[in-house]
Motif scaffolding. Structure first.
Motif, mmCIF file in Angstrom:
data_model
loop_
_atom_site.group_PDB
_atom_site.id
_atom_site.type_symbol
_atom_site.label_atom_id
_atom_site.label_comp_id
_atom_site.label_asym_id
_atom_site.label_seq_id
_atom_site.Cartn_x
_atom_site.Cartn_y
_atom_site.Cartn_z
ATOM 1 N N PHE A 66 -4.639 -19.867 4.524
ATOM 2 C CA PHE A 66 -3.821 -18.676 4.284
ATOM 3 C C PHE A 66 -3.311 -18.680 2.849
ATOM 4 N N PHE A 67 -3.186 -17.475 2.277
ATOM 5 C CA PHE A 67 -2.484 -17.328 1.014
ATOM 6 C C PHE A 67 -0.983 -17.408 1.289
ATOM 7 N N ALA A 68 -0.250 -17.962 0.338
ATOM 8 C CA ALA A 68 1.207 -18.070 0.465
ATOM 9 C C ALA A 68 1.864 -17.029 -0.434
ATOM 10 N N THR A 69 2.804 -16.278 0.111
ATOM 11 C CA THR A 69 3.529 -15.265 -0.656
ATOM 12 C C THR A 69 5.015 -15.395 -0.380
ATOM 13 N N GLY A 126 19.695 -16.383 2.362
ATOM 14 C CA GLY A 126 18.469 -17.086 2.713
ATOM 15 C C GLY A 126 17.489 -17.089 1.563
ATOM 16 N N GLY A 127 17.728 -16.170 0.561
ATOM 17 C CA GLY A 127 16.907 -16.179 -0.631
ATOM 18 C C GLY A 127 15.465 -15.812 -0.356
ATOM 19 N N GLN A 128 14.581 -16.347 -1.208
ATOM 20 C CA GLN A 128 13.154 -16.092 -1.095
ATOM 21 C C GLN A 128 12.520 -17.060 -0.087
ATOM 22 N N LEU A 129 11.826 -16.497 0.891
ATOM 23 C CA LEU A 129 11.146 -17.282 1.896
ATOM 24 C C LEU A 129 9.644 -17.123 1.725
ATOM 25 N N ILE A 130 8.878 -17.912 2.471
ATOM 26 C CA ILE A 130 7.423 -17.898 2.326
ATOM 27 C C ILE A 130 6.786 -17.374 3.602
ATOM 28 N N LYS A 131 5.859 -16.460 3.425
ATOM 29 C CA LYS A 131 5.034 -16.026 4.542
ATOM 30 C C LYS A 131 3.569 -16.196 4.153
ATOM 31 N N TYR A 132 2.708 -16.222 5.153
ATOM 32 C CA TYR A 132 1.305 -16.555 4.943
ATOM 33 C C TYR A 132 0.421 -15.429 5.465
ATOM 34 N N ASN A 146 4.355 -23.605 -4.980
ATOM 35 C CA ASN A 146 5.236 -22.552 -4.454
ATOM 36 C C ASN A 146 5.957 -21.776 -5.545
ATOM 37 N N ASN A 147 5.330 -21.683 -6.716
ATOM 38 C CA ASN A 147 5.877 -20.881 -7.804
ATOM 39 C C ASN A 147 5.086 -19.584 -7.938
ATOM 40 N N PRO A 148 5.753 -18.478 -8.329
ATOM 41 C CA PRO A 148 5.021 -17.222 -8.535
ATOM 42 C C PRO A 148 3.968 -17.371 -9.622
ATOM 43 N N ILE A 149 2.843 -16.722 -9.440
ATOM 44 C CA ILE A 149 1.751 -16.795 -10.408
ATOM 45 C C ILE A 149 1.915 -15.661 -11.409
ATOM 46 N N GLN A 150 2.005 -16.016 -12.698
ATOM 47 C CA GLN A 150 2.122 -15.019 -13.758
ATOM 48 C C GLN A 150 0.943 -15.169 -14.705
ATOM 49 N N LEU A 151 0.264 -14.061 -14.987
ATOM 50 C CA LEU A 151 -0.936 -14.063 -15.807
ATOM 51 C C LEU A 151 -0.749 -13.150 -17.015
ATOM 52 N N ASP A 152 -1.723 -13.227 -17.930
ATOM 53 C CA ASP A 152 -1.763 -12.318 -19.075
ATOM 54 C C ASP A 152 -2.501 -11.053 -18.643
ATOM 55 N N PRO A 153 -1.823 -9.913 -18.568
ATOM 56 C CA PRO A 153 -2.483 -8.689 -18.087
ATOM 57 C C PRO A 153 -3.639 -8.235 -18.961
ATOM 58 N N LEU A 154 -3.679 -8.676 -20.210
ATOM 59 C CA LEU A 154 -4.702 -8.209 -21.145
ATOM 60 C C LEU A 154 -5.909 -9.136 -21.222
ATOM 61 N N ALA A 155 -5.814 -10.311 -20.654
ATOM 62 C CA ALA A 155 -6.906 -11.295 -20.745
ATOM 63 C C ALA A 155 -7.893 -11.124 -19.604
ATOM 64 N N ARG A 198 4.021 -14.409 14.160
ATOM 65 C CA ARG A 198 3.573 -13.190 13.479
ATOM 66 C C ARG A 198 4.776 -12.499 12.833
ATOM 67 N N TYR A 199 4.611 -12.130 11.563
ATOM 68 C CA TYR A 199 5.655 -11.415 10.832
ATOM 69 C C TYR A 199 5.043 -10.113 10.345
ATOM 70 N N GLN A 200 5.513 -9.002 10.896
ATOM 71 C CA GLN A 200 4.873 -7.718 10.667
ATOM 72 C C GLN A 200 3.443 -7.786 11.211
ATOM 73 N N ASP A 201 2.492 -7.093 10.619
ATOM 74 C CA ASP A 201 1.185 -7.000 11.241
ATOM 75 C C ASP A 201 0.202 -8.087 10.811
ATOM 76 N N ASN A 202 0.075 -8.339 9.528
ATOM 77 C CA ASN A 202 -0.953 -9.294 9.104
ATOM 78 C C ASN A 202 -0.397 -10.463 8.303
ATOM 79 N N SER A 203 0.840 -10.827 8.581
ATOM 80 C CA SER A 203 1.458 -11.988 7.949
ATOM 81 C C SER A 203 2.079 -12.884 9.014
ATOM 82 N N PHE A 204 2.308 -14.145 8.630
ATOM 83 C CA PHE A 204 2.853 -15.129 9.559
ATOM 84 C C PHE A 204 3.893 -15.974 8.841
#
Length: 286
Positions: A120-123, A133-139, A166-175, A208-214
């Motif tokens: 699963f991807f982690a978000t 509770g802050g930022q939590l993780i769902k899959y 478990n850190n947000p992924i930040q990229l260069d939008p122009l690369a 299950r959290y919402q429809d397609n997340s856990f």
């Protein structure tokens, strides 16, 4: 006779709950990465029937009538994590997890072959708890990602996609961006991040959290690895995973459930008619 009414009633309620599950599956047939939800029904525990206050026996003696069952109930639901077919989108931020299906370059990739989906991807997402509770993780298996103006890789809901730490992924939008099958993201020949691919010891205990997340519930599944290699999966750029819903199977189940519901409704009507005769005709004083 009254017992028959309750037995038919429990059957109707159970079939209604099953119908809600099946129709939700059917509604999500085109939802990326959606996993089929299934239900399990079981009967209530058998009860010993006793005939009491009947003076045909010795006064106040209870005669055993045998075991009786008061009906059926929905015992619970579970998720079918079988992998869905992969479809090509050629969008550079679309990614799909592949667990055991043929290589994505193979024509048979869309045959919807049976394979496990324990990856699963982690978000991250904001807690609904009013106390915090802050930022939590769902899959999720939904890899329909986009890039924000400030370069954060996010889901279609706007949640940050997480790396192996478990850190947000930040990229260069122009690369130019290349995502390798092990989850590494390449920009300007450098590895800038690695997409987390979580694997669980017991995915059947995910909630299950919402429809397609856990999410991970208390005492539930635990993450045992965070890389695609350890999850025995590949990350495929330019693809999305379809739902694992079979429209034919869902429609067949819906028809069966509707027939079961109608049967219970007719049984309830028959019991009601019998009770009406017993009360208003047989019991009438001449």
């Amino acid at each position: 006779m009254v017992k028959g009414l309750y037995t038919a009633y429990t059957g109707m309620i159970t079939e209604q709950n099953r119908m809600d599950i099946q129709t939700n599956n059917l509604a999500n047939v085109n939802s990326t990465g959606f996993k089929e939800e299934r239900s399990v029904s079981r009967s209530f525990r058998d009860l010993l029937g006793l005939k009491i206050k009947d003076y045909s026996d010795a006064p106040w003696t209870a005669r055993r009538l045998g075991l009786m069952n008061p009906g059926v109930k929905l015992a619970g639901t579970y998720t079918n994590f079988e992998q869905g077919a992969l479809r090509q989108t050629d969008q550079k931020y679309d990614v799909a997890l592949n667990n055991g299906l043929p290589n994505v370059d193979d024509d048979s990739v869309n045959d919807n072959m049976s394979a496990g989906g324990n990856a699963f991807f982690a978000t991250s997402y904001a807690s609904d708890d009013p106390d915090g509770g802050g930022q939590l993780i769902k899959y999720t298996r939904d890899g329909n990602f986009t890039l924000t103006l400030d370069g954060y890789l996010v889901t279609s809901e706007g949640n940050n996609v997480l790396d192996v730490n478990n850190n947000p992924i930040q990229l260069d939008p122009l690369a130019d961006t290349t995502i390798l099958q092990d989850g590494r993201i390449i920009q300007n020949t450098n590895v800038v991040a690695t997409i987390q691919v979580a694997r669980f010891d017991s995915p059947q205990f995910l909630q299950r959290y919402q429809d397609n997340s856990f999410i991970i519930g208390e005492g539930g599944a635990q993450v045992i690895s965070t890389t695609a290699e350890e999850a025995n999966a590949t990350v495929n750029q330019g693809y999305l995973e379809s739902s694992n819903i079979s429209v034919v199977n869902e429609m067949t189940s819906i028809i069966t459930i509707q027939r079961n519901y109608d049967t219970n409704a007719k049984a309830m009507q028959a019991e009601d008619d019998t009770l009406d005769i017993a009360v208003n005709q047989l019991g009438k004083v001449q």
